[in-house]
Motif scaffolding. Sequence first.
Motif, short mmCIF file in Angstrom:
data_model
loop_
_atom_site.label_atom_id
_atom_site.label_comp_id
_atom_site.label_asym_id
_atom_site.label_seq_id
_atom_site.Cartn_x
_atom_site.Cartn_y
_atom_site.Cartn_z
N GLY A 147 10.17 32.83 16.59
CA GLY A 147 10.83 32.03 17.62
C GLY A 147 12.30 31.75 17.37
O GLY A 147 12.91 30.97 18.09
N LYS A 148 12.89 32.39 16.35
CA LYS A 148 14.30 32.17 16.02
C LYS A 148 15.03 33.50 15.93
O LYS A 148 14.42 34.53 15.63
N ILE A 149 16.34 33.47 16.16
CA ILE A 149 17.14 34.68 16.00
C ILE A 149 17.24 34.99 14.51
O ILE A 149 17.75 34.19 13.73
N ALA A 150 16.73 36.16 14.12
CA ALA A 150 16.74 36.57 12.72
C ALA A 150 17.91 37.49 12.42
O ALA A 150 18.44 37.48 11.31
N GLU A 151 18.32 38.31 13.41
CA GLU A 151 19.45 39.21 13.24
C GLU A 151 20.19 39.31 14.57
O GLU A 151 19.61 39.10 15.63
N HIS A 152 21.48 39.66 14.46
CA HIS A 152 22.33 39.77 15.65
C HIS A 152 23.31 40.91 15.45
O HIS A 152 23.92 41.03 14.39
N TRP A 153 23.45 41.74 16.47
CA TRP A 153 24.46 42.80 16.49
C TRP A 153 25.17 42.71 17.83
O TRP A 153 24.56 42.36 18.83
N SER A 154 26.46 43.03 17.85
CA SER A 154 27.17 43.02 19.14
C SER A 154 28.27 44.07 19.15
O SER A 154 28.74 44.52 18.11
N ASN A 155 28.64 44.45 20.35
CA ASN A 155 29.70 45.41 20.58
C ASN A 155 30.51 44.89 21.76
O ASN A 155 29.97 44.76 22.86
N ARG A 156 31.79 44.56 21.51
CA ARG A 156 32.67 44.01 22.55
C ARG A 156 33.80 44.98 22.84
O ARG A 156 34.18 45.78 21.99
N ASP A 157 34.36 44.86 24.02
CA ASP A 157 35.51 45.68 24.40
C ASP A 157 36.79 45.01 23.91
O ASP A 157 37.59 44.51 24.69
N ASP A 158 36.98 44.99 22.58
CA ASP A 158 38.17 44.35 22.01
C ASP A 158 39.46 45.11 22.34
O ASP A 158 40.51 44.51 22.47
N LEU A 159 39.38 46.44 22.49
CA LEU A 159 40.57 47.21 22.88
C LEU A 159 41.05 46.75 24.25
O LEU A 159 42.25 46.50 24.44
N GLY A 160 40.13 46.62 25.19
CA GLY A 160 40.51 46.14 26.52
C GLY A 160 41.10 44.75 26.48
O GLY A 160 42.06 44.44 27.19
N LEU A 161 40.55 43.89 25.63
CA LEU A 161 41.07 42.53 25.49
C LEU A 161 42.49 42.56 24.93
O LEU A 161 43.38 41.86 25.43
N MET A 162 42.73 43.37 23.90
CA MET A 162 44.07 43.48 23.31
C MET A 162 45.08 44.03 24.33
O MET A 162 46.24 43.62 24.34
N GLN A 163 44.64 44.93 25.20
CA GLN A 163 45.51 45.43 26.26
C GLN A 163 45.86 44.30 27.23
O GLN A 163 47.02 44.17 27.63
N GLN A 164 44.88 43.49 27.60
CA GLN A 164 45.14 42.38 28.52
C GLN A 164 46.10 41.36 27.92
O GLN A 164 46.88 40.74 28.64
N LEU A 165 46.05 41.20 26.59
CA LEU A 165 46.95 40.26 25.91
C LEU A 165 48.33 40.85 25.66
O LEU A 165 49.23 40.16 25.22
N GLY A 166 48.49 42.16 25.93
CA GLY A 166 49.78 42.80 25.72
C GLY A 166 50.03 43.21 24.28
O GLY A 166 51.15 43.56 23.92
N VAL A 167 49.00 43.16 23.43
CA VAL A 167 49.14 43.50 22.02
C VAL A 167 49.17 45.00 21.84
O VAL A 167 49.88 45.53 20.99
N ILE A 168 48.37 45.71 22.64
CA ILE A 168 48.26 47.16 22.56
C ILE A 168 48.57 47.77 23.93
O ILE A 168 48.07 47.27 24.93
N GLN A 169 49.38 48.80 23.91
CA GLN A 169 49.62 49.54 25.14
C GLN A 169 49.34 51.01 24.85
O GLN A 169 49.96 51.59 23.96
N LEU A 170 48.40 51.59 25.58
CA LEU A 170 48.04 52.98 25.38
C LEU A 170 49.06 53.88 26.07
O LEU A 170 49.59 53.53 27.12
N PRO A 171 49.33 55.06 25.51
CA PRO A 171 50.26 55.97 26.15
C PRO A 171 49.82 56.32 27.57
O PRO A 171 48.64 56.49 27.82
N GLY A 172 50.76 56.35 28.47
CA GLY A 172 50.48 56.70 29.86
C GLY A 172 49.97 55.55 30.71
O GLY A 172 49.58 55.74 31.84
N THR A 173 49.98 54.32 30.13
CA THR A 173 49.51 53.19 30.94
C THR A 173 50.64 52.26 31.26
O THR A 173 51.66 52.25 30.67
#
Length: 84
Positions: free
Chosen positions: A58-84
Amino acid sequence: MEATPGRHVIDDQIAQGDKVVTRLTATGRHERDLPGPLPATGAELRETAVAIHRVADGKIAEHWSNRDDLGLMQQLGVIQLPGT
């Protein structure tokens, strides 16, 4: 998170056996500085993610996650991909 208050919306959730998989979208506004330092921009942010939890007794024993951190960094202006 204090720097980006907002909300998480569960887009899909599937459970099988001892695992629960959740696809979610987080939205918020960048109101306070983030580590790095990343000064507050006031930008509206949107990030998608998938989280998997293994449940035992009845409890969380393990946790894994995958987030779109690249997209977040683009929104923050930290990363700009070529051609964008």
